[in-house]
Design an enzyme around this catalytic site. Structure first.
Site, PDB file in Angstrom:
ATOM      1  N   TRP A 282       0.814  -1.219   0.000  1.00  0.00           N
ATOM      2  CA  TRP A 282       0.000   0.000   0.000  1.00  0.00           C
ATOM      3  C   TRP A 282       0.851   1.274   0.000  1.00  0.00           C
ATOM      4  O   TRP A 282       0.321   2.376  -0.108  1.00  0.00           O
ATOM      5  CB  TRP A 282      -0.938  -0.002   1.220  1.00  0.00           C
ATOM      6  CG  TRP A 282      -2.149  -0.874   1.065  1.00  0.00           C
ATOM      7  CD1 TRP A 282      -2.540  -1.545  -0.062  1.00  0.00           C
ATOM      8  CD2 TRP A 282      -3.150  -1.151   2.060  1.00  0.00           C
ATOM      9  NE1 TRP A 282      -3.717  -2.222   0.184  1.00  0.00           N
ATOM     10  CE2 TRP A 282      -4.108  -2.000   1.467  1.00  0.00           C
ATOM     11  CE3 TRP A 282      -3.321  -0.771   3.394  1.00  0.00           C
ATOM     12  CZ2 TRP A 282      -5.225  -2.466   2.166  1.00  0.00           C
ATOM     13  CZ3 TRP A 282      -4.424  -1.237   4.093  1.00  0.00           C
ATOM     14  CH2 TRP A 282      -5.370  -2.083   3.474  1.00  0.00           C
ATOM     15  N   LYS A 283       2.153   1.126   0.181  1.00  0.00           N
ATOM     16  CA  LYS A 283       3.047   2.294   0.270  1.00  0.00           C
ATOM     17  C   LYS A 283       2.465   3.291   1.285  1.00  0.00           C
ATOM     18  O   LYS A 283       1.855   2.862   2.263  1.00  0.00           O
ATOM     19  CB  LYS A 283       3.264   2.895  -1.126  1.00  0.00           C
ATOM     20  CG  LYS A 283       3.754   1.822  -2.118  1.00  0.00           C
ATOM     21  CD  LYS A 283       4.227   2.358  -3.432  1.00  0.00           C
ATOM     22  CE  LYS A 283       4.697   1.193  -4.299  1.00  0.00           C
ATOM     23  NZ  LYS A 283       5.198   1.627  -5.612  1.00  0.00           N
TER      24      LYS A 283
ATOM     25  N   HIS B 269      13.012  -1.909  -1.064  1.00  0.00           N
ATOM     26  CA  HIS B 269      12.180  -1.413  -2.160  1.00  0.00           C
ATOM     27  C   HIS B 269      12.926  -0.280  -2.875  1.00  0.00           C
ATOM     28  O   HIS B 269      13.625   0.501  -2.228  1.00  0.00           O
ATOM     29  CB  HIS B 269      10.835  -0.915  -1.616  1.00  0.00           C
ATOM     30  CG  HIS B 269       9.851  -0.665  -2.712  1.00  0.00           C
ATOM     31  ND1 HIS B 269       9.899   0.471  -3.483  1.00  0.00           N
ATOM     32  CD2 HIS B 269       8.824  -1.415  -3.195  1.00  0.00           C
ATOM     33  CE1 HIS B 269       8.933   0.403  -4.392  1.00  0.00           C
ATOM     34  NE2 HIS B 269       8.264  -0.729  -4.239  1.00  0.00           N
TER      35      HIS B 269
ATOM     36  N   GLU C 265      11.527  -6.143  -9.299  1.00  0.00           N
ATOM     37  CA  GLU C 265      10.756  -4.944  -9.621  1.00  0.00           C
ATOM     38  C   GLU C 265      11.639  -3.981 -10.420  1.00  0.00           C
ATOM     39  O   GLU C 265      12.381  -3.184  -9.819  1.00  0.00           O
ATOM     40  CB  GLU C 265      10.294  -4.241  -8.346  1.00  0.00           C
ATOM     41  CG  GLU C 265       9.364  -5.049  -7.479  1.00  0.00           C
ATOM     42  CD  GLU C 265       8.459  -4.145  -6.635  1.00  0.00           C
ATOM     43  OE1 GLU C 265       7.243  -4.280  -6.772  1.00  0.00           O
ATOM     44  OE2 GLU C 265       8.976  -3.310  -5.880  1.00  0.00           O
TER      45      GLU C 265
ATOM     46  N   GLY D 231       4.944   2.115 -11.138  1.00  0.00           N
ATOM     47  CA  GLY D 231       4.080   3.285 -11.223  1.00  0.00           C
ATOM     48  C   GLY D 231       4.007   3.928 -12.602  1.00  0.00           C
ATOM     49  O   GLY D 231       3.532   5.054 -12.743  1.00  0.00           O
TER      50      GLY D 231
ATOM     51  N   SER E 274       3.828  -2.137 -12.035  1.00  0.00           N
ATOM     52  CA  SER E 274       2.648  -1.985 -12.891  1.00  0.00           C
ATOM     53  C   SER E 274       1.886  -3.292 -13.110  1.00  0.00           C
ATOM     54  O   SER E 274       1.257  -3.476 -14.156  1.00  0.00           O
ATOM     55  CB  SER E 274       3.018  -1.337 -14.232  1.00  0.00           C
ATOM     56  OG  SER E 274       3.501  -0.019 -14.007  1.00  0.00           O
TER      57      SER E 274
ATOM     58  N   GLY F 262       1.492  -2.590  -6.331  1.00  0.00           N
ATOM     59  CA  GLY F 262       1.424  -1.258  -5.745  1.00  0.00           C
ATOM     60  C   GLY F 262       0.059  -0.635  -5.975  1.00  0.00           C
ATOM     61  O   GLY F 262      -0.917  -0.972  -5.318  1.00  0.00           O
TER      62      GLY F 262
END
Ligand code: 13P
Length: 236
Positions: A9-10, A92, A161, A167, A199, A220
């Site tokens: 969820w950042k 991350h 990632e 994003g 994504s 994300g």
């Protein structure tokens, strides 16, 4: 290997959002063959924990490299265990870029997590520049070599990632994901789960999850929308 879907969820959501979100995804979680993990910000861990009678597991977005003491702002692995956290995202690319986290620091964080019984989710991946220069595999191998020093690779999860895919709505081709995951598999062995992130959404999840050596997804923005996240879960 059982698939694993992690919602990162950042720095989003507040306590009022959590219960409706979980209620909306619950039927899909129950029907899914995947393990499902929600990784909220630290203040929301206890809120999600309150819903854990549902078949969901809890993840953290970071863990301290230190076990306890005078480290203002850090959260120790032992404190995460206290919140029933089972997984901790480490390294991350946003933390690498915004907080200068290195492979060596990630290594310390993963060691602390493992000592406490938490499974680290080690994020690796190349930048757009590195991809352009054909350095993807070299970058990923270095991140694994340095980050996983003195660590039993069967005890960690690796999340590939690519930084340029996060994003942006752009993903690597299936062939690119397959090639990189094959290289990661060679290093981490048969028992470690290897996730793809960047994504991933309700439209591409099924295709990505079918690629050899893709054992799940780290999601994300699509994990912030209960309908999108539920449809990702339903693909498994
Ligand atoms: P997006 O799914 O928003 O691209 O983010 C991916 C990610 O960083 C998950 O950790």
């Amino acid at each position: 290997m059982k698939k694993l879907i992690i919602a990162n969820w950042k720095m989003n959501m507040t306590s009022v959002d959590v219960v409706p979100f979980l209620e909306e995804i619950f039927p899909s979680v129950e029907a899914s063959n995947a393990d499902i993990v929600i990784a909220p910000s630290f203040p929301l861990l206890s809120v999600v924990r309150g819903q854990l009678e549902k078949p969901l597991m809890l993840g953290a977005q970071d863990v301290s490299a230190f076990s306890k003491g005078a480290y203002t702002g850090d959260v120790a692995a032992e404190q995460l265990v206290d919140m029933r956290v089972k997984f901790a995202i480490v390294g991350h690319s946003e933390r690498r870029a915004q907080h200068n986290e290195t492979n060596a620091l990630c290594n310390e964080k993963m060691l602390r997590a493992l000592e406490a019984g938490i499974t680290p989710v080690y994020c690796i991946g190349e930048s757009a520049e590195e991809k352009k220069n054909g350095e993807t595999l070299a970058v990923v191998k270095k991140q694994l070599k340095e980050g996983l020093k003195n660590i039993d690779t069967s005890k960690v999860i690796v999340a590939y990632e690519p930084v340029w895919a996060i994003g942006t709505g752009v993903t690597p081709t299936a062939e690119e994901i397959e090639t990189t995951h094959a290289a990661i598999r060679k290093i981490v062995g048969a028992h470690a789960r290897i996730l793809y992130g960047g994504s991933a959404n309700e439209k591409n999840a099924a295709e990505i999850l079918h690629i050899t050596n893709v054992d799940g997804l780290l999601v994300g923005s699509a994990s912030l929308n209960s309908h999108k996240f539920a449809s990702i879960i339903q693909t498994v």
